[in-house]
Design a protein around this motif. Structure first.
Motif, short mmCIF file in Angstrom:
data_model
loop_
_atom_site.label_atom_id
_atom_site.label_comp_id
_atom_site.label_asym_id
_atom_site.label_seq_id
_atom_site.Cartn_x
_atom_site.Cartn_y
_atom_site.Cartn_z
N VAL A 37 4.38 -0.94 3.81
CA VAL A 37 3.42 0.14 3.70
C VAL A 37 4.28 1.40 3.57
O VAL A 37 5.09 1.68 4.45
CB VAL A 37 2.51 0.23 4.95
N VAL A 38 4.14 2.10 2.45
CA VAL A 38 4.94 3.29 2.19
C VAL A 38 4.06 4.52 2.37
O VAL A 38 3.05 4.66 1.68
CB VAL A 38 5.57 3.26 0.78
N VAL A 39 4.45 5.38 3.32
CA VAL A 39 3.72 6.62 3.60
C VAL A 39 4.61 7.78 3.15
O VAL A 39 5.75 7.89 3.59
CB VAL A 39 3.40 6.75 5.10
N VAL A 40 4.08 8.63 2.26
CA VAL A 40 4.86 9.74 1.71
C VAL A 40 4.18 11.06 2.05
O VAL A 40 3.09 11.35 1.56
CB VAL A 40 5.04 9.62 0.19
N GLU A 41 4.83 11.83 2.94
CA GLU A 41 4.37 13.18 3.22
C GLU A 41 4.83 14.07 2.06
O GLU A 41 5.92 13.90 1.55
CB GLU A 41 4.97 13.70 4.52
N TRP A 42 3.98 15.01 1.66
CA TRP A 42 4.28 15.92 0.57
C TRP A 42 4.51 15.17 -0.75
O TRP A 42 5.25 15.61 -1.61
CB TRP A 42 5.52 16.78 0.87
N GLY A 43 3.84 14.03 -0.93
CA GLY A 43 4.08 13.20 -2.10
C GLY A 43 3.21 13.50 -3.30
O GLY A 43 3.46 12.99 -4.39
N GLU A 44 2.19 14.32 -3.11
CA GLU A 44 1.27 14.61 -4.22
C GLU A 44 2.04 15.24 -5.39
O GLU A 44 2.82 16.16 -5.20
CB GLU A 44 0.17 15.55 -3.75
N GLY A 45 1.83 14.68 -6.58
CA GLY A 45 2.51 15.17 -7.76
C GLY A 45 3.92 14.62 -7.92
O GLY A 45 4.63 14.99 -8.85
N ASP A 52 10.20 1.85 -5.15
CA ASP A 52 9.57 0.80 -5.94
C ASP A 52 10.02 -0.59 -5.49
O ASP A 52 9.28 -1.56 -5.60
CB ASP A 52 9.83 1.00 -7.44
N VAL A 53 11.22 -0.68 -4.92
CA VAL A 53 11.71 -1.95 -4.38
C VAL A 53 11.06 -2.25 -3.04
O VAL A 53 10.69 -3.39 -2.73
CB VAL A 53 13.26 -1.91 -4.25
N SER A 54 10.89 -1.22 -2.21
CA SER A 54 10.31 -1.38 -0.87
C SER A 54 8.81 -1.61 -0.90
O SER A 54 8.26 -2.28 -0.03
CB SER A 54 10.57 -0.13 -0.02
N LEU A 55 8.15 -1.05 -1.89
CA LEU A 55 6.69 -1.02 -1.89
C LEU A 55 6.02 -2.39 -1.80
O LEU A 55 5.09 -2.54 -1.01
CB LEU A 55 6.18 -0.25 -3.12
N ASP A 114 0.82 -1.20 0.00
CA ASP A 114 0.00 0.00 0.00
C ASP A 114 0.86 1.26 0.00
O ASP A 114 1.85 1.35 0.73
CB ASP A 114 -0.93 0.03 1.22
N LEU A 115 0.46 2.21 -0.82
CA LEU A 115 1.08 3.52 -0.90
C LEU A 115 0.09 4.53 -0.33
O LEU A 115 -1.07 4.57 -0.76
CB LEU A 115 1.41 3.87 -2.35
N VAL A 116 0.54 5.32 0.64
CA VAL A 116 -0.30 6.32 1.29
C VAL A 116 0.34 7.69 1.07
O VAL A 116 1.49 7.90 1.48
CB VAL A 116 -0.46 6.04 2.80
N LEU A 117 -0.37 8.60 0.44
CA LEU A 117 0.10 9.97 0.24
C LEU A 117 -0.57 10.86 1.26
O LEU A 117 -1.79 10.82 1.41
CB LEU A 117 -0.25 10.47 -1.16
N LEU A 118 0.23 11.68 1.96
CA LEU A 118 -0.31 12.62 2.94
C LEU A 118 -0.10 14.04 2.44
O LEU A 118 1.01 14.43 2.10
CB LEU A 118 0.40 12.45 4.29
N THR A 119 -1.18 14.80 2.40
CA THR A 119 -1.14 16.17 1.93
C THR A 119 -1.72 17.08 3.01
O THR A 119 -2.77 16.78 3.58
CB THR A 119 -1.97 16.32 0.63
#
Length: 175
Positions: A110-118, A103-106, A33-38
């Protein structure tokens, strides 16, 4: 192009409730799962991630990875590790993010990315997008007297792709 699978709107009135929201969201997450936090600075992105870490049962204190860019928190319970990324200082989009090997970790994390939008949407067609905004009131005098109004956040959790079609996101709205 991803389609919206499910959506939830939650009003969060304190940092403790933001962390609790993360704990409640964690059981819905699985490896890959990829989670983007904005949200603006201080919105509660790291506080939410701290709750996710607690709910996932990972090792280590979840703190902002702003200066290290990414932290990996291994599971203490046999679940997926949490990879917590802060893309605030990265402006190059996915090309710059490739150095982090997300892409290797995903697939197993669970990959959570702050400021990942775009910047990281291309990593996964199915992803969760969490937008945290300050609550907007009518600006009346009574509202101005409420000291804790600054802590109130409106959180929108949107599942993109078929993975999130029946993932139980609306249940986050209750409690």
């Amino acid at each position: 192009m991803s389609t919206t699978g499910a959506m939830a709107h939650i009003t969060v009135k304190s940092p403790e409730q933001m962390q609790e929201l993360g704990r409640r969201l964690a059981p819905l997450l699985r490896p890959g799962d990829l989670v983007l936090l904005t949200g603006e600075l201080g919105a509660g992105k790291t506080t939410l991630t701290r709750g996710l870490g607690e709910g996932l049962g990972v090792r280590g204190a979840v703190t902002s990875p702003t200066f290290v860019i990414a932290r990996v928190h291994p599971s203490l319970t046999g679940g997926p590790p949490l990879v917590h990324v802060d893309a605030y200082r990265l402006g190059g989009g996915l090309d710059e993010m490739e150095d982090l090997d997300l892409d290797v970790s995903l697939p197993e994390s669970v990959v959570v990315v702050e400021w990942g939008e775009g910047k990281v949407e291309e990593l996964a067609e199915d992803r969760l997008h969490v937008v945290i905004g300050r609550a907007v009131g009518n600006g009346g005098a009574e509202e101005a007297l409420e000291a804790d109004k600054d802590d109130v956040r409106e959180v929108t959790v949107t599942g993109l792709g078929t993975r999130w079609a029946d993932a139980g996101l609306p249940a986050l709205e209750t409690c």
